[in-house]
Design an enzyme around this catalytic site. Structure first.
Site, PDB file in Angstrom:
ATOM      1  N   MET A 256      42.261  12.711  54.929  1.00  0.00           N
ATOM      2  CA  MET A 256      41.519  12.642  53.673  1.00  0.00           C
ATOM      3  C   MET A 256      42.366  11.916  52.615  1.00  0.00           C
ATOM      4  O   MET A 256      43.568  12.118  52.543  1.00  0.00           O
ATOM      5  CB  MET A 256      41.187  14.067  53.190  1.00  0.00           C
ATOM      6  CG  MET A 256      40.041  14.132  52.230  1.00  0.00           C
ATOM      7  SD  MET A 256      38.489  13.493  52.946  1.00  0.00           S
ATOM      8  CE  MET A 256      37.319  14.064  51.708  1.00  0.00           C
ATOM      9  N   CYS A 257      41.706  11.100  51.840  1.00  0.00           N
ATOM     10  CA  CYS A 257      42.414  10.351  50.803  1.00  0.00           C
ATOM     11  C   CYS A 257      41.989  10.890  49.445  1.00  0.00           C
ATOM     12  O   CYS A 257      41.108  11.728  49.335  1.00  0.00           O
ATOM     13  CB  CYS A 257      42.066   8.875  50.898  1.00  0.00           C
ATOM     14  SG  CYS A 257      42.367   8.191  52.547  1.00  0.00           S
ATOM     15  N   GLU A 258      42.619  10.398  48.423  1.00  0.00           N
ATOM     16  CA  GLU A 258      42.241  10.797  47.064  1.00  0.00           C
ATOM     17  C   GLU A 258      41.941   9.551  46.247  1.00  0.00           C
ATOM     18  O   GLU A 258      42.654   8.555  46.317  1.00  0.00           O
ATOM     19  CB  GLU A 258      43.403  11.541  46.383  1.00  0.00           C
ATOM     20  CG  GLU A 258      43.842  12.793  47.095  1.00  0.00           C
ATOM     21  CD  GLU A 258      43.238  14.070  46.497  1.00  0.00           C
ATOM     22  OE1 GLU A 258      42.640  13.990  45.409  1.00  0.00           O
ATOM     23  OE2 GLU A 258      43.371  15.118  47.134  1.00  0.00           O
TER      24      GLU A 258
ATOM     25  N   ASN B  16      37.263   6.600  49.948  1.00  0.00           N
ATOM     26  CA  ASN B  16      37.738   7.858  50.506  1.00  0.00           C
ATOM     27  C   ASN B  16      36.739   8.267  51.590  1.00  0.00           C
ATOM     28  O   ASN B  16      35.541   8.365  51.327  1.00  0.00           O
ATOM     29  CB  ASN B  16      37.819   8.902  49.379  1.00  0.00           C
ATOM     30  CG  ASN B  16      37.674  10.314  49.876  1.00  0.00           C
ATOM     31  OD1 ASN B  16      36.645  10.931  49.643  1.00  0.00           O
ATOM     32  ND2 ASN B  16      38.673  10.815  50.545  1.00  0.00           N
TER      33      ASN B  16
END
Lengths: 258, 258
Positions: free
Chosen positions: B1-3, B108
């Site tokens: 998961m990215c932000e 994302n």
């Protein structure tokens, strides 16, 4: 007048030494107070630092001088504005994606009566340099819709530069991260450093470096600059109209355009 | 998961406070060790800082935290690699020129079975995110060969995002430096700060700021993030399928896609 800086090397090499010399010219020993920029390739990626103010006073420039980013191809530029106001969008080098690669371009000089027809690539800012870069890419793209080896489009590249040169001064550096193309309209110098490496002393700052301590015997590093950056080495000067293609530090093609 | 991190403001505003919180998640309080990037618009120019390593250990990230770059539109991203190796070319945000403006994009999420047909814009790296960005621009360009107002191509933009969402998770931020478009597939939050400004406290670091001391009464600043960045303010959460278009800090259009 602006200043160009280029590097082509066969191993990831830092350009801190040469960049330090160039940056001093940006408002320190030189009149180039209107911005600077430098692009470092890392593989296919491109790391770009730019600032629309004097490099000798720039905090980001100081970071780049402290921070030994290693790269095989570098293109740098300091600017004295002739055409286009002083702002980030007018700061070299310029970047566009072509054929899935980042193309990076910097120009030294000034053109008059140059109004290319609009194409796919369009300038973001209002410099003649970015307009020429876009025109050059539009021409290549039209001639070669699909990727081809640099050797195949090199004649088109040289022909385009020869045309731009008719509009004024057109010294330039161009790269896709693999090769580094250089064209001299009036002024460009190069030096290739290889074993045995020796010491070098900057012309524009009291800085010396012993390349032998920082290299291995197989390293080949070519540095290009508008004018020689060091005082104790022998730089070669391009002739007007001369172009050279560099790859991994070596000159792989060269010629003279009319 | 990215932000994701985004900002839209009606005056040039620094994002140091929010960036500090985001950066802590990059290997500090979060698992996002595979790179970070942030793009700041200055007029039509775009200043991009990126690094393919943990933001909490990055020297360039520290510079960006120290250095109050003021901008009206910002797009930031920290990455945990799912698709594509860890390298500069795979680091968000991605940039392309369209209609003579710099378009900046961060994503994302993760997509499966997504293989867009090659067009004019082509990915430099090998992430599904950059492939989607190129596909989106190719579609816009095909529908609108000449520049049009964002309101006119907004339906195309939303439709493209809705399509990408069918391939997995697709939260994204996109800007041309004027407007900031946001699309929520699963997770996105926003907060608009305006007078009377109050204090704020980061969730991810022991940092507080009193916005009243740093603003004027007319300032309007919207911050977008995957998850709320502060502990003492009320953020609004997007619903899945919700999109919003921001300009100068205000939400100027919004809707819900199927």
């Amino acid at each position: 007048m602006c200043e160009l800086l280029g590097m082509s090397a066969n191993v990831p090499t830092d350009i801190v030494f040469s960049f330090t010399g160039l940056m001093r010219r940006g408002g320190g020993t030189g009149p180039h107070r209107d911005g600077w920029g430098i692009g470092f390739y890392e593989g296919r990626g491109l790391r770009l630092f730019q600032e629309p103010r004097a490099s000798s006073e720039s905090e980001v420039a100081q970071l780049v001088q402290r921070y030994p980013i290693k790269s095989e191809v570098v293109i740098g530029h300091i600017r004295q504005a002739n055409v286009g106001k002083v702002c980030l969008a007018n700061t070299h080098p310029f970047v566009r994606e072509l054929w899935g690669r980042n193309w990076c371009f910097a120009h030294n000089g000034q053109m008059t009566g140059f109004a290319p027809s609009p194409g796919f690539y369009r300038p973001v800012g209002d410099t003649d340099s970015e307009a020429a870069f876009c025109d050059l890419l539009n021409g290549l793209r039209q001639a070669f819709p699909e990727p081809v080896a640099v050797e195949l489009f090199l004649p088109s590249l040289v022909a385009a530069c020869a045309t731009y040169r008719q509009h004024g001064v057109f010294n330039c550096l161009l790269s896709d991260g693999d090769w580094l193309f250089s064209f001299c309209s009036t002024k460009l110098a190069h030096i290739t450093r290889r074993a045995p490496f020796g010491p070098a002393r900057l012309k524009d700052a009291d800085v010396r470096v012993d390349f032998q301590a920082e290299t291995t015997p197989d390293d080949v590093v070519t540095v290009l600059a508008t004018e020689p950056l060091t005082a104790n080495e022998r730089w070669s000067l391009y002739r007007p109209g001369e172009w050279r293609l560099w790859r991994r530090g070596e000159c792989v093609a060269q010629g003279l355009s009319d």
